[in-house]
Write an enzyme that holds these catalytic residues in place. Structure first.
Site, PDB file in Angstrom:
ATOM      1  N   ILE A  38       0.994  -1.058   0.181  1.00 50.59           N
ATOM      2  CA  ILE A  38      -0.018   0.130  -0.161  1.00 50.59           C
ATOM      3  C   ILE A  38       0.946   1.230  -0.083  1.00 50.59           C
ATOM      4  O   ILE A  38       1.733   1.549   0.856  1.00 50.59           O
ATOM      5  CB  ILE A  38      -0.796   0.061   1.292  1.00 50.59           C
ATOM      6  N   VAL A  39       0.557   2.293  -1.026  1.00 54.30           N
ATOM      7  CA  VAL A  39       1.749   3.152  -1.072  1.00 54.30           C
ATOM      8  C   VAL A  39       0.543   4.592  -0.762  1.00 54.30           C
ATOM      9  O   VAL A  39      -0.473   4.732  -1.307  1.00 54.30           O
ATOM     10  CB  VAL A  39       2.225   3.300  -2.269  1.00 54.30           C
TER      11      VAL A  39
ATOM     12  N   GLY B  72      -7.846  -2.781 -14.362  1.00 52.28           N
ATOM     13  CA  GLY B  72      -7.566  -2.383 -12.742  1.00 52.28           C
ATOM     14  C   GLY B  72      -7.622  -0.681 -12.841  1.00 52.28           C
ATOM     15  O   GLY B  72      -7.054  -0.124 -13.477  1.00 52.28           O
ATOM     16  N   SER B  73      -8.002  -0.295 -11.624  1.00 54.81           N
ATOM     17  CA  SER B  73      -7.927   1.296 -11.366  1.00 54.81           C
ATOM     18  C   SER B  73      -6.807   1.679 -11.107  1.00 54.81           C
ATOM     19  O   SER B  73      -6.322   3.008 -11.628  1.00 54.81           O
ATOM     20  CB  SER B  73      -8.734   1.603 -10.105  1.00 54.81           C
ATOM     21  N   ASP B  74      -5.628   0.956 -10.803  1.00 56.47           N
ATOM     22  CA  ASP B  74      -4.349   1.379 -10.740  1.00 56.47           C
ATOM     23  C   ASP B  74      -3.794   1.703 -12.386  1.00 56.47           C
ATOM     24  O   ASP B  74      -2.882   2.674 -12.489  1.00 56.47           O
ATOM     25  CB  ASP B  74      -3.412   0.289 -10.093  1.00 56.47           C
ATOM     26  N   CYS B  75      -4.196   0.797 -13.321  1.00 54.54           N
ATOM     27  CA  CYS B  75      -3.663   0.841 -14.455  1.00 54.54           C
ATOM     28  C   CYS B  75      -4.437   2.130 -15.048  1.00 54.54           C
ATOM     29  O   CYS B  75      -3.645   2.812 -15.861  1.00 54.54           O
ATOM     30  CB  CYS B  75      -4.132  -0.150 -15.277  1.00 54.54           C
TER      31      CYS B  75
END
EC number: 2.7.1.33
Length: 255
Positions: free
Chosen positions: A12-13, A107-110
């Site tokens: 987790i960042v 993905g939401s991160d992508c």
């Protein structure tokens, strides 16, 4: 101040942003067993390390690919900061068109990575994220995400190597001094590093072969740093790319 949180499979960042400026960032191990109080205490400590308090946080935006963790983390934000987070997902304006067979599966991160790359460096751009999984996403000149690519991350591959063999040890994932290894540990490090680096370069070559327009390559993710001195096929390394994307997405959704 905006707090941006990327909940990934391994880490987790957490980033604190004043406008476009990142004033602090912290990384912790992702654990589904952590309670909301444990996450809340960590957040409080990170704020203190950056000389802030909970009162300084105006809003929170979250990207998460780990639903089990999202529940307790969201509860910690409500309890310790008194804030309901904006979660990147359906109903949130990202500023990116997605032309995939099923856009909901990206993905939401992508999405945040692509938004950060496109709105920071322009398009067309190939966005590479070296994390638990390695992803490449292509964004054209109009800001449309047109393709995705997913494979094993180098650490995931390494864990399979020593986890599925009886005598191979766990090793640090790092750039070796030479491919001419002289013991088991350095042989593993060289094998993992150069096999993965070769895969990265071959993947970029194939994208260039199949895409008619020139594009830049922007890399991010926890392990991108170990490749930056050994290939000229990546144009930009940006460890804060996802925070930039989340800040942009946040700006599109607040009045």
């Amino acid at each position: 101040m905006l707090m941006a949180v990327d909940i990934g499979n391994t880490n987790i960042v957490i980033g604190f942003l004043e406008g476009d400026r990142i004033v602090g960032s912290y990384r912790i191990t992702t654990k589904a067993t952590h309670t909301s109080d444990e996450y809340g205490l960590m957040i409080t400590q990170f704020l203190a390390l950056s000389d802030y308090t909970a009162d300084d946080v105006d809003d929170v935006i979250v990207c998460s690919v780990v639903p089990k963790v999202m529940y307790s983390f969201r509860a910690s934000l409500i309890k310790f900061l008194g804030l309901e987070p904006m979660v990147v997902g359906p109903g949130v304006k990202t500023g990116m068109n997605i032309r995939l067979d099923d856009p909901k599966t990206l993905g939401s991160d992508c999405i945040a990575d692509c938004a950060g790359a496109y709105h920071t460096y322009g398009g067309p751009v190939l966005v590479a994220d070296f994390g638990t999984a390695t992803t490449f996403n292509y964004v054209d000149s109009s800001g449309t995400i047109r393709s995705g690519f997913i494979t094993t991350g180098i650490r995931t591959g390494a864990e399979a190597l020593w986890g599925q063999t009886a005598q191979l040890p766990e090793v640090e994932i790092t750039q070796p001094q030479s491919i001419l290894a002289t013991n088991t540990r350095t042989a593993m490090q060289a094998g993992l590093y150069y096999t993965f680096l070769g895969g990265i370069e071959r993947t970029i070559q194939q994208f260039r072969k199949e895409i008619d327009e020139p594009f830049q390559v922007v890399a991010t993710g926890g392990l991108s740093r170990i490749f930056k001195n050994n290939t000229d096929m990546i144009d930009v390394y940006d460890s804060d790319l996802i925070f930039k994307g989340m800040a942009y997405i946040y700006s599109r959704n607040v009045k």
